[in-house]
Design a protein around this motif. Structure first.
Motif, short mmCIF file in Angstrom:
data_model
loop_
_atom_site.label_atom_id
_atom_site.label_comp_id
_atom_site.label_asym_id
_atom_site.label_seq_id
_atom_site.Cartn_x
_atom_site.Cartn_y
_atom_site.Cartn_z
N MET A 74 -20.42 -30.93 40.64
CA MET A 74 -19.92 -31.27 41.97
C MET A 74 -19.70 -30.06 42.87
N ILE A 75 -20.21 -28.90 42.43
CA ILE A 75 -20.03 -27.66 43.18
C ILE A 75 -21.35 -27.24 43.83
N PRO A 76 -21.34 -27.10 45.15
CA PRO A 76 -22.57 -26.68 45.84
C PRO A 76 -23.13 -25.37 45.28
N ASP A 77 -24.42 -25.29 45.23
CA ASP A 77 -25.16 -24.10 44.77
C ASP A 77 -24.97 -23.80 43.29
N ARG A 78 -24.19 -24.59 42.58
CA ARG A 78 -24.05 -24.45 41.13
C ARG A 78 -24.53 -25.69 40.41
N SER A 79 -24.48 -26.79 41.11
CA SER A 79 -24.80 -28.07 40.49
C SER A 79 -26.31 -28.24 40.31
N PRO A 80 -26.74 -28.51 39.09
CA PRO A 80 -28.16 -28.78 38.88
C PRO A 80 -28.56 -30.16 39.41
N VAL A 81 -27.56 -30.97 39.79
CA VAL A 81 -27.85 -32.31 40.30
C VAL A 81 -27.32 -32.49 41.73
N GLU A 82 -27.13 -31.38 42.43
CA GLU A 82 -26.59 -31.41 43.79
C GLU A 82 -27.39 -32.33 44.71
N ASP A 83 -28.71 -32.17 44.71
CA ASP A 83 -29.55 -32.97 45.60
C ASP A 83 -29.44 -34.46 45.27
N ARG A 84 -29.37 -34.79 43.99
CA ARG A 84 -29.24 -36.20 43.60
C ARG A 84 -27.92 -36.79 44.06
N ILE A 85 -26.83 -36.04 43.86
CA ILE A 85 -25.52 -36.56 44.28
C ILE A 85 -25.50 -36.76 45.79
#
Length: 144
Positions: A74-85
Motif C-alpha cells: 500500500m506504499i507508493p513506489d514500493r508496492s509491486p501491486v501499486e498499479d493494480r490497487i
C-alpha cells in the motif's frame, strides 16, 4: 385441499427470500506478507469474488487489510501491486483497502518520515483488531 395448497404456497413464499438473488456478502482479506505473489493472490481473490457474486445477482463488500510486511503493498513506489490497487479502487466500488496504523507508525518512526500511502488506502488503528471487528460483524475471512 385448497387449504393445503394455500399453506404450501405460503411456506414456499416464506422460504423464497433465502434463495432470492440480491444477497450481500461481506469478505475480509488479510495480507501480512511482503511477498508479491501473496499480494497478487489477495487481489485476484477480491476480483474473483466480485465477478462470481455479480454473476449470481448478488453484491459483495470486500475489505483488504494489510499489516506487518503486507503494508508494503500500500506504499507508493514500493508496492509491486501499486498499479493494480489504483486501477481496482477506480473500477470496483465494493472494495476498500485498510493499512494497519501500528505498522505504519512503526515504519514511519524507523525511517524518520511519515510514509505516504496510496490514495485508495485508509488507515485503521490496528490491522489485526480490524480483522477481528470485521469477523464479529459477520465478514468471511480469507488469508491467501
Amino acid at each position: 385441499m385448497k387449504m393445503i395448497a394455500t399453506a404450501a404456497a405460503m411456506m414456499l413464499a416464506a422460504a423464497a427470500p433465502a434463495f432470492a438473488e440480491g444477497a450481500t456478502h461481506h469478505v475480509a482479506i488479510q495480507v501480512n506478507s511482503g511477498d508479491e505473489q501473496t499480494m497478487n493472490v489477495a487481489l485476484n481473490n477480491a476480483v474473483n469474488l466480485t465477478r462470481f457474486y455479480e454473476a449470481q445477482g448478488d453484491d459483495v463488500v470486500i475489505e483488504i487489510v494489510a499489516y506487518g510486511p503486507g503494508l508494503a503493498m500500500m506504499i507508493p513506489d514500493r508496492s509491486p501491486v501499486e498499479d493494480r490497487i489504483n486501477a481496482m479502487s477506480l473500477e470496483y466500488g465494493n472494495m476498500s483497502f485498510s493499512a494497519c496504523g501500528n505498522t505504519h507508525r512503526n515504519w514511519s518512526n524507523r525511517e524518520g518520515v511519515d510514509i505516504p500511502l496510496l490514495d485508495a488506502v485508509s488507515i485503521t488503528p490496528s490491522g489485526v483488531v480490524r480483522l477481528v471487528e470485521l469477523q464479529q460483524d459477520g465478514y468471511a475471512y480469507i488469508r491467501p
